[in-house]
Scaffold this active site. Structure first.
Site, PDB file in Angstrom:
ATOM      1  N   ASP A  59       0.819  -1.206   0.000  1.00 64.76           N
ATOM      2  CA  ASP A  59       0.000   0.000   0.000  1.00 64.76           C
ATOM      3  C   ASP A  59       0.859   1.265   0.000  1.00 64.76           C
ATOM      4  O   ASP A  59       1.814   1.362   0.766  1.00 64.76           O
ATOM      5  CB  ASP A  59      -0.865  -0.030   1.267  1.00 64.76           C
ATOM      6  CG  ASP A  59      -1.781   1.169   1.374  1.00 64.76           C
ATOM      7  OD1 ASP A  59      -2.601   1.352   0.475  1.00 64.76           O
ATOM      8  OD2 ASP A  59      -1.666   1.926   2.365  1.00 64.76           O
ATOM      9  N   GLU A  90       1.220  -0.763  -5.256  1.00 64.67           N
ATOM     10  CA  GLU A  90       0.156   0.231  -5.428  1.00 64.67           C
ATOM     11  C   GLU A  90       0.809   1.601  -5.535  1.00 64.67           C
ATOM     12  O   GLU A  90       0.988   2.307  -4.559  1.00 64.67           O
ATOM     13  CB  GLU A  90      -0.836   0.220  -4.258  1.00 64.67           C
ATOM     14  CG  GLU A  90      -2.075   1.061  -4.539  1.00 64.67           C
ATOM     15  CD  GLU A  90      -2.289   2.275  -3.626  1.00 64.67           C
ATOM     16  OE1 GLU A  90      -3.168   3.097  -3.941  1.00 64.67           O
ATOM     17  OE2 GLU A  90      -1.598   2.430  -2.614  1.00 64.67           O
TER      18      GLU A  90
HETATM   19  C1  GLC Z   1      -3.864   3.509  -0.403  1.00 66.33           C
HETATM   20  C2  GLC Z   1      -5.248   2.954  -0.284  1.00 66.33           C
HETATM   21  C3  GLC Z   1      -6.171   4.034   0.117  1.00 66.33           C
HETATM   22  C4  GLC Z   1      -5.717   4.595   1.423  1.00 66.33           C
HETATM   23  C5  GLC Z   1      -4.271   5.022   1.359  1.00 66.33           C
HETATM   24  C6  GLC Z   1      -3.726   5.212   2.729  1.00 66.33           C
HETATM   25  O1  GLC Z   1      -3.746   4.405  -1.432  1.00 66.33           O
HETATM   26  O2  GLC Z   1      -5.625   2.369  -1.493  1.00 66.33           O
HETATM   27  O3  GLC Z   1      -7.495   3.574   0.211  1.00 66.33           O
HETATM   28  O4  GLC Z   1      -6.518   5.702   1.717  1.00 66.33           O
HETATM   29  O5  GLC Z   1      -3.439   4.059   0.788  1.00 66.33           O
HETATM   30  O6  GLC Z   1      -3.474   3.969   3.350  1.00 66.33           O
HETATM   31  C1  GLC Z   2      -2.839   6.608  -2.859  1.00 66.57           C
HETATM   32  C2  GLC Z   2      -2.551   7.423  -4.105  1.00 66.57           C
HETATM   33  C3  GLC Z   2      -3.470   8.565  -4.259  1.00 66.57           C
HETATM   34  C4  GLC Z   2      -4.833   8.038  -3.935  1.00 66.57           C
HETATM   35  C5  GLC Z   2      -4.881   7.824  -2.455  1.00 66.57           C
HETATM   36  C6  GLC Z   2      -6.117   7.179  -1.960  1.00 66.57           C
HETATM   37  O1  GLC Z   2      -1.705   6.388  -2.133  1.00 66.57           O
HETATM   38  O2  GLC Z   2      -1.235   7.784  -4.287  1.00 66.57           O
HETATM   39  O3  GLC Z   2      -3.434   9.070  -5.557  1.00 66.57           O
HETATM   40  O4  GLC Z   2      -5.798   8.910  -4.346  1.00 66.57           O
HETATM   41  O5  GLC Z   2      -3.823   7.079  -2.001  1.00 66.57           O
HETATM   42  O6  GLC Z   2      -7.224   7.813  -2.404  1.00 66.57           O
END
Ligand code: GLC
Ligand code: GLC
Length: 653
Positions: free
Chosen positions: A297, A339
């Site tokens: 993540d 991600e």
């Molecule tokens: C990732 C997840 C998102 C979350 C963020 C912080 O981007 O997909 O849902 O808000 O990380 O953990």
């Molecule tokens: C992620 C992404 C960002 C996304 C968010 C969750 O880490 O980098 O673009 O919108 O977390 O919404």
């Protein structure tokens, strides 16, 4: 020993061997409980991967006076977790090492859901295994299910313990049993590794909060605004709705804490090797539960350095590679999925057999929606031609929706080459998908609209964004059919383009936006909840009824899935974008296992004709079978696609 080596490689090789020779007898002594077989398997993998691990950690932590202490600690952790690893998983380790490319099969199909929203709890998920199998899933990503704060916890992305399941969902034993049962049914369990931050209720954070200096070093804390101000000069705001900048003040400890996301998500301080070790242990604990792929993540954010944007820094890559080396030593069956929702130049840097073997493909996702809005495929074709290729042995995870917002992460440079202004175009896309653009079919909501920068992202389910919500409420059956075709078109592409397709469960029956989140104070400020509805099982029960909307969608999607499962050409990830001569038709060729298919996708609600030679020159004769409709296609000069039609042409042999 001189630190003036002949070359880095020679020096590292010699030093890593010497270090391992020093550490091994101590490990052997400590882990006498291992059987001879266990010890052999462990030390063979250690010999193979320690040199890399040593070099990576030396690259990040060599300035630490106690580097060697932490290195030994890390090997102790790896050995202990290996000792605890179940035999069933050790068998899997060997199988995966023998067939490391198992995930390239055309049978691979992922699904993702929330445990509570989809099935209540872990037992509920277990009872849905027949549903997953009917759909064809071989990989199931369960959204964060660990203990987390009550109320707002960012959908579970604020983890209070990586060893305890949220009591409302079940127990860690149930999770590990579920992993085995899924595996027995041909489905790999995927979970998140939320490793950039913990919740402010994690034991480490609680200790830090009680004034424990050692644990305060686990996070990034500052007594006044001097450093936060200095850092913020270069930082992007991620959740500006919640708090400006990246820091939150906690009066009880009189500290500004680094909180990239919400104030209850505290960024870990990886500059401290104790943090790397502690998280490596949590990672191996997840592996030992039976997780086969970890979704890493928010990878971009794990390293911070003053004077930079603190995203995608070189150390972030070194650390992920170091986690990868630890996994190869003590849980080799487990893959990483990155991600990184960032600029496409940066997304690919996380992909590699030594880093993340799998990666979300946010660019394809965003550009599919772009093509639906504009009815044009130039930017999609141009970007995929240049950017789809990734290192050997790795795979894209292709998706149309996930639990997060859609960010328009295409490259401005790519767009500029086609005469498109990135900033203006994003304004258009945001207007289109938030229903502010006249004539739009989409029903979406803005997410984290930032008046300072004009930035905005989009929330909404696949079906609502593709026009089904509007069509059902306001329009005729013609529009309903067009919306269904849009959904099928973009799913058809992720199922055929190469890599692992990932379904956001609920999309297979066309679930619409659920505006009820607005009544829950813990969710009301986060529009992403609009596309995180409860699975409506009464609707899913209509999936066989081809007169119901659900059946009309599900049955056609199932056919596309079967097409993927049966067509050898769709395995792997090699793909060639082809020139179609039409700005409305996206086309590519896939070949594999002696088979060859051409996929053509019409992104408009009008029929489109293309000149036949565009396809013929790629080795397709004028007699083909369309694998979607199973109809023979004979074309001489032109080939016509119906509104939103997806052809998957297989040369007749
Ligand atoms: C990732 C997840 C998102 C979350 C963020 C912080 O981007 O997909 O849902 O808000 O990380 O953990
Ligand atoms: C992620 C992404 C960002 C996304 C968010 C969750 O880490 O980098 O673009 O919108 O977390 O919404």
């Amino acid at each position: 020993m001189s630190t003036q080596p002949l070359s880095d490689a020679v020096w590292y090789e010699a030093q890593s061997r010497r270090t391992l020779a020093r550490l091994l007898p101590r490990l052997a002594d400590r882990y006498r409980a291992m059987t001879a077989d266990q010890w052999l398997a462990f030390t063979q993998r250690l010999a193979a991967h320690f040199p890399r691990l040593f070099k990576l950690l030396h690259g990040v932590y060599s300035e630490q006076y106690d580097f060697f202490y932490y290195l030994e600690e890390l090997l102790n952790i790896a050995a202990r977790m290996w000792l605890e690893r179940a035999d069933e998983l050790k068998v899997l380790d060997v199988a995966r090492e023998q067939n490391p490319q198992w995930f390239q099969a055309n049978q691979m199909l992922g699904g993702v859901c929330y445990v509570d929203l989809f099935a209540g709890d872990l037992n509920g998920i277990r009872s849905k295994i027949p549903y997953f199998k009917e759909l064809g899933l071989t990989y199931l990503h369960l959204m964060p299910l660990f203990r987390c704060p009550d109320g707002n916890n960012d959908g579970g992305y604020a983890v209070s313990s990586y060893r305890e399941v949220d009591p409302q969902l079940g127990t860690i034993e149930q999770l590990s049993d579920l992993a085995s049962e899924l595996r027995a049914n041909g489905i790999s369990l995927v979970l998140d590794f939320v490793f950039n931050h913990t919740s402010d209720e994690h034991a480490w954070a609680l200790k830090a909060r009680s004034g424990d200096r050692e644990f305060q070093e686990f996070y990034r804390m500052f007594p006044d605004r001097t450093m936060p101000d200095a850092y913020e000069k270069n930082l992007r705001e991620i959740f500006p709705d919640e708090h400006p900048g990246a820091f939150t003040y906690f009066p009880d400890i009189e500290r500004w804490v680094w909180t990239t996301f919400h104030s209850f998500q505290w960024d870990l301080n990886y500059a401290h090797p104790a943090v790397f070790n502690a998280m490596a242990e949590e990672m191996l604990a997840l592996a030992n539960v039976g997780v086969e792929a970890l979704r890493l993540d928010a990878v971009a954010f794990i390293w911070k350095q003053l004077g930079t944007g603190c995203e995608n820094l070189p150390e972030a890559h070194l650390l992920i590679q170091a986690f990868n080396a630890v996994a190869r030593i003590a849980a080799p069956a487990m893959l990483f999925k990155s991600e990184a929702i960032v600029h496409p130049d940066e997304v690919v840097k996380y992909i590699g057999q030594d880093e993340c073997q799998l990666s979300y493909n946010p660019l394809l996702m965003a550009l599919l929606w772009n093509s639906l809005a504009t009815r044009k495929t130039r930017l999609l074709a141009h970007s995929m031609k240049a950017r789809f290729k990734i290192p050997m042995g790795c795979a894209w995870v292709n998706y149309v929706r996930c639990h997060d917002d859609i960010g328009w992460t295409f490259s401005d440079e790519d767009a500029a080459q086609l005469g498109i202004n990135g900033y203006d175009h994003r304004q258009f896309l945001n207007a289109f998908y938030t229903s502010r653009f006249e004539g739009t079919f989409a029903r979406g909501l803005p997410f984290q609209e930032n008046p300072k920068t004009g930035d905005c992202r989009i929330s909404g389910t696949c079906a609502s964004l593709a026009g089904l919500e509007k069509a059902l409420n306001e329009e005729s059956n013609v529009e309903v059919e067009l919306a269904l075709r849009r959904i099928l078109l973009i799913h058809g592409i992720i199922l055929t383009i190469g890599g692992i397709p990932l379904l956001y469960l609920g999309d297979e029956i066309g679930q619409l936006n659920d505006y009820n989140y607005y009544n829950d104070p813990a969710k009301a400020d986060d529009s992403r909840w609009v596309h995180r509805p409860f699975m409506k099982w009464a609707k899913a029960d209509q999936r066989s009824d081809i007169t119901a909307i659900e059946g009309r969608l599900y049955q056609r999607l199932r056919k596309l899935i079967a097409l993927r499962q049966e067509c050898a050409a769709l395995a792997g990830g090699e793909m060639d974008v082809i020139e179609t001569g039409s700005d409305h038709v996206f086309g590519f060729v896939r070949s594999n296992g002696g088979e060859r298919v051409a996929v053509l996708a019409n992104f408009t609600e009008q029929p489109q004709s293309i000149e036949a030679y565009h396809i013929r020159q790629h080795g397709f004769t004028q007699d083909c079978v369309d694998l979607v409709t199973k109809i023979d296609i004979a074309f001489e000069h032109t080939l016509t696609l119906e509104p939103y039609q997806l052809y998957c042409l297989n040369a007749k042999t």
